[in-house]
Design a protein around this motif. Sequence first.
Motif, PDB file in Angstrom:
ATOM      1  N   LEU A   1     -24.244 -41.378   8.095  1.00 51.37           N
ATOM      2  CA  LEU A   1     -25.499 -41.008   8.749  1.00 51.37           C
ATOM      3  C   LEU A   1     -25.587 -39.505   8.979  1.00 51.37           C
ATOM      4  N   ILE A   2     -24.438 -38.867   9.209  1.00 51.08           N
ATOM      5  CA  ILE A   2     -24.429 -37.422   9.434  1.00 51.08           C
ATOM      6  C   ILE A   2     -24.737 -36.664   8.158  1.00 51.08           C
ATOM      7  N   THR A   3     -24.248 -37.169   7.040  1.00 48.32           N
ATOM      8  CA  THR A   3     -24.359 -36.432   5.777  1.00 48.32           C
ATOM      9  C   THR A   3     -25.420 -36.974   4.837  1.00 48.32           C
ATOM     10  N   GLY A   4     -26.048 -38.104   5.175  1.00 45.41           N
ATOM     11  CA  GLY A   4     -27.022 -38.689   4.257  1.00 45.41           C
ATOM     12  C   GLY A   4     -28.260 -39.188   4.963  1.00 45.41           C
ATOM     13  N   GLU A   5     -28.988 -40.057   4.287  1.00 44.30           N
ATOM     14  CA  GLU A   5     -30.210 -40.618   4.848  1.00 44.30           C
ATOM     15  C   GLU A   5     -29.874 -41.656   5.913  1.00 44.30           C
ATOM     16  N   MET A   6     -30.891 -42.040   6.681  1.00 46.05           N
ATOM     17  CA  MET A   6     -30.661 -42.919   7.825  1.00 46.05           C
ATOM     18  C   MET A   6     -31.556 -44.147   7.742  1.00 46.05           C
ATOM     19  N   PRO A   7     -30.980 -45.343   7.484  1.00 53.94           N
ATOM     20  CA  PRO A   7     -31.780 -46.568   7.508  1.00 53.94           C
ATOM     21  C   PRO A   7     -32.042 -47.011   8.938  1.00 53.94           C
ATOM     22  N   VAL A   8     -33.258 -47.474   9.193  1.00 52.59           N
ATOM     23  CA  VAL A   8     -33.647 -47.912  10.537  1.00 52.59           C
ATOM     24  C   VAL A   8     -34.345 -49.259  10.404  1.00 52.59           C
ATOM     25  N   GLU A   9     -33.941 -50.203  11.243  1.00 47.40           N
ATOM     26  CA  GLU A   9     -34.588 -51.512  11.259  1.00 47.40           C
ATOM     27  C   GLU A   9     -34.949 -51.860  12.692  1.00 47.40           C
TER      28      GLU A   9
ATOM     29  N   PHE B   1     -36.964 -49.166   7.274  1.00 49.07           N
ATOM     30  CA  PHE B   1     -37.370 -47.967   6.554  1.00 49.07           C
ATOM     31  C   PHE B   1     -36.221 -46.974   6.577  1.00 49.07           C
ATOM     32  N   THR B   2     -36.297 -46.005   5.711  1.00 45.98           N
ATOM     33  CA  THR B   2     -35.217 -45.034   5.561  1.00 45.98           C
ATOM     34  C   THR B   2     -35.752 -43.638   5.791  1.00 45.98           C
ATOM     35  N   ILE B   3     -35.096 -42.911   6.691  1.00 51.06           N
ATOM     36  CA  ILE B   3     -35.454 -41.511   6.937  1.00 51.06           C
ATOM     37  C   ILE B   3     -34.594 -40.657   6.011  1.00 51.06           C
ATOM     38  N   PRO B   4     -35.210 -39.856   5.133  1.00 44.76           N
ATOM     39  CA  PRO B   4     -34.403 -39.032   4.227  1.00 44.76           C
ATOM     40  C   PRO B   4     -33.556 -38.019   4.980  1.00 44.76           C
ATOM     41  N   PHE B   5     -32.512 -37.536   4.348  1.00 46.56           N
ATOM     42  CA  PHE B   5     -31.574 -36.625   4.998  1.00 46.56           C
ATOM     43  C   PHE B   5     -32.279 -35.438   5.634  1.00 46.56           C
ATOM     44  N   GLU B   6     -33.244 -34.856   4.938  1.00 51.14           N
ATOM     45  CA  GLU B   6     -33.891 -33.645   5.438  1.00 51.14           C
ATOM     46  C   GLU B   6     -34.619 -33.882   6.754  1.00 51.14           C
ATOM     47  N   GLN B   7     -35.141 -35.098   6.990  1.00 54.86           N
ATOM     48  CA  GLN B   7     -35.879 -35.392   8.223  1.00 54.86           C
ATOM     49  C   GLN B   7     -35.059 -36.210   9.221  1.00 54.86           C
ATOM     50  N   SER B   8     -33.850 -36.625   8.847  1.00 51.89           N
ATOM     51  CA  SER B   8     -33.067 -37.480   9.746  1.00 51.89           C
ATOM     52  C   SER B   8     -32.535 -36.674  10.934  1.00 51.89           C
ATOM     53  N   PRO B   9     -32.257 -37.342  12.064  1.00 50.69           N
ATOM     54  CA  PRO B   9     -31.837 -36.620  13.274  1.00 50.69           C
ATOM     55  C   PRO B   9     -30.403 -36.130  13.207  1.00 50.69           C
ATOM     56  N   LYS B  10     -30.074 -35.197  14.101  1.00 52.86           N
ATOM     57  CA  LYS B  10     -28.701 -34.761  14.308  1.00 52.86           C
ATOM     58  C   LYS B  10     -28.099 -35.578  15.449  1.00 52.86           C
ATOM     59  N   PHE B  11     -26.759 -35.533  15.568  1.00 58.04           N
ATOM     60  CA  PHE B  11     -26.072 -36.399  16.524  1.00 58.04           C
ATOM     61  C   PHE B  11     -25.310 -35.588  17.567  1.00 58.04           C
ATOM     62  N   LEU B  12     -25.399 -36.087  18.816  1.00 58.09           N
ATOM     63  CA  LEU B  12     -24.637 -35.547  19.932  1.00 58.09           C
ATOM     64  C   LEU B  12     -23.874 -36.693  20.576  1.00 58.09           C
TER      65      LEU B  12
ATOM     66  N   LEU C   1     -28.417 -28.162  17.490  1.00 58.30           N
ATOM     67  CA  LEU C   1     -29.106 -29.429  17.716  1.00 58.30           C
ATOM     68  C   LEU C   1     -30.622 -29.244  17.812  1.00 58.30           C
ATOM     69  N   LEU C   2     -31.063 -28.122  18.368  1.00 56.19           N
ATOM     70  CA  LEU C   2     -32.499 -27.873  18.509  1.00 56.19           C
ATOM     71  C   LEU C   2     -33.157 -27.415  17.221  1.00 56.19           C
ATOM     72  N   HIS C   3     -32.375 -26.916  16.286  1.00 55.85           N
ATOM     73  CA  HIS C   3     -32.915 -26.453  15.006  1.00 55.85           C
ATOM     74  C   HIS C   3     -33.110 -27.660  14.090  1.00 55.85           C
ATOM     75  N   GLY C   4     -34.356 -27.928  13.709  1.00 55.20           N
ATOM     76  CA  GLY C   4     -34.658 -29.142  12.962  1.00 55.20           C
ATOM     77  C   GLY C   4     -34.249 -29.125  11.512  1.00 55.20           C
ATOM     78  N   TRP C   5     -33.966 -27.968  10.962  1.00 58.21           N
ATOM     79  CA  TRP C   5     -33.591 -27.892   9.540  1.00 58.21           C
ATOM     80  C   TRP C   5     -32.142 -28.315   9.362  1.00 58.21           C
ATOM     81  N   LYS C   6     -31.861 -29.008   8.242  1.00 56.79           N
ATOM     82  CA  LYS C   6     -30.500 -29.507   8.016  1.00 56.79           C
ATOM     83  C   LYS C   6     -29.941 -28.919   6.734  1.00 56.79           C
TER      84      LYS C   6
END
Length: 782
Positions: free
Chosen positions: A595-603, A610-621, A509-514
């Motif tokens: 959301l876990i495997t792709g980009e994340m839309p946010v409104e 706007f849409t956060i691309p997969f590489e920059q999108s957050p991980k989930f706990l 979770l702390l590692h930002g790379w996906k």
Amino acid sequence: MSDPERIFIPPPLPDYKQFVLWREEIRDGRVTKVPRQPGGSHSNTKDSSTWVSLGQARSALRQGSYDGRGFVFTKEDPFVGIDLDDCFEDGKLSPEAKKIIEEINSYTEVSPSGTGVHIIAKGDFPESGRRTSDVEGLKEIEVYRERRYFTMTGDHLEGTPREVKERSEELKRFYTKYFAAEAPTGTSPSSASNPPDLPDEKVLKKAREAKNGEKFRRLYSGDTSGYPSQSEADMALAGMLAFWTDDPDQIDRLFRRSGLYRKKWEREDYRDRTIEKVLRGKTEFFDPGGERQTTGEESKSAPSQKQPDQEQTGSTRPFWRVQGGKVKLDRRRFLQFLHERGIGKFYGESEHRSTLVRVENKVVRRISSEKVKDFVLGYVRGLDASVIEEDCTPGEIEEMLLRGGNVYFSDALLEGLRPLDLDTKEDTAEESYFFFRNGYVRVTAEGYELLPYSQMDGVIWEDQIIERDFVDLQGTDGHETWEWHQHLHYVSGQDPERHNALCTGIGYLLHGWKDPSKTKAVIFMDEEDADFEEGRSGKSLTARALQEMVPTVRIDGRNFRFRSQFAFQRVREDTQVVDFNDVRPKFPFERLFSLITGEMPVERKGRDEFTIPFEQSPKFLLSTNYVVEGGGASFEDRTFQIEFAPYYSPDWTPVDEFGHRFFEDWGEEEWAQFDNIMLACVRQYLRDGLVEYEHVNLRRRKLRQETHSDFAEWITGFIDLGRRYDKKALWRSFKEAYEPDHDHRTSYQTTQWVKIFAQIYDYSVEESKSGSTRYIKLCETE
């Protein structure tokens, strides 16, 4: 400026394959027009393989995010580019600029800033050069002959030819008037006088013992304090070295020995541009007699000429003017003033609406128009009246800003700021970074180390800064007694395998790379069924620890609804973890799959989506008292589940165990231990990946939750694998075992529960029929 794809390019430039693309980017807090190739790679004005034809440039402009195209000057072509900077006054050319344009009489266009012009002509010119003009209305003249490029705007200056003309004689007269007069015979305009050659050690010795020796020693050791960015510190140090040596190779060699040396210096375009700039703009050099020498007449009317070691914070060009005895704002210069100080628009969180940000000392901060106003007023109040060229005082400038504040700091005007392309410092597959007050920590599979920010490329968001100093405790004995280590040990049931799994889950979770092949949500769940509320087993406390390390958004899992339009409105581009705290039973986990495997839309309310691309999108706990429902390969591929042992309870809390609250009651020692343990988790994950363990009670709890506690107890002691059962006989056996509690159960429902049991325990199901009797058999999966 017109559409960059369709702008006018004067003949014969289109016949030459010497075009590059460019876009404005923030480099260490400064705006830079960075040359690019189609596809986004860097272009180099010394490498023709990185240049393209005009057609290729146009095609790339249609497909990529570029601000425009440029033309590279080379020794082989006949072209000369002349840049007259800051030569417009109230929208009109200054007399001297107009005179130069008319005398050369070749293609001329307005520069991207709108405050200068570019002239392109054919003819000879000794070499690229630059001089600061002492002619009124003409601040600076720069000539490009080779290894440089012009940004082409297509904003043709009316009254000049629409093609590049042969102007050899005119260029000779221009050189004689503006450049040759400044240079002794036999020298080039960019190196008017050369200092004597000194060995490296002697250069350093003299620099350290000079009047500004303390500043030199500080810079040479790598201390960038007082400079807005390391790039400006680099420029200052290179300028100080240039006073003692005119040899580019010696400047490079000495710079590499300094504490400012970093990987960026290996970039040829950055290194050569820095050295070229300090040599070209040099006004002083060392004289063996010990006297200060200058390359030209020093004028008190030119306060913009600075010593090489002066701290730079952007252009000192005023953004106001005096007209009719009144101080007025020059809007174009005002926006440029803000832009040069790292203030601009950022579109990363909306495609249609920008956010105001400021990049300062490699940190990106979201700001408001009020903050911009505070900054500008603070700048003006700190001005020295003696250096203001205009006939006005700082008080009069401040009064002008206050009087027109509703306009000058309005959204309408600030929307004129240029977008910033932020080069953020991001984790890689092999490295993770954490940003403390006293430096940043690089974590690898081998360990971690604290590094100074002067060595860091790129920028970081303000939310990423951990507001405490990092203390490296690697190799320290007794870490088993540290409170956070003991906590993780207790919630893992004091089981080394489960402890390893928990640590790698935290590290993940702390590692930002996906990694697209390893996209999972981490689930914290109780090992046993419990009647008390979430948080008493340590799940919530452990999840809280993530907030102390990376930007985390905690969501109330009990009240969360996916159908809400603004479900993720608090998520931002720099959010690294989304923590669903205490999710309810029947949580629709499958809604998280995309959301876990792709980009994340946010409104957000009142804002564009706007849409956060997969590489920059957050991980989930997810943390829960229950078992997250789901099954099959898709569910297993997207989850990493960790059971929390019942060490803590309502009667025995972490406060009872340790005598104080975690986080709120910690001192420096506990925080240092915590930081080292969390970074060790990241190291362990980078080395081992997510480590699985044999779950203690997960399947039984899941079976109880998805069927009934009576059925779960009955079937685990009743069923024999490989044996064929009459479905109705099974149904009757279950009802009789718990009669009369399940008399209302049907044979069909009992059969469905048997299939759920098989799915949870990974058994295969075989169904058959003989006459009117229907059978079911469970077998080990091969």
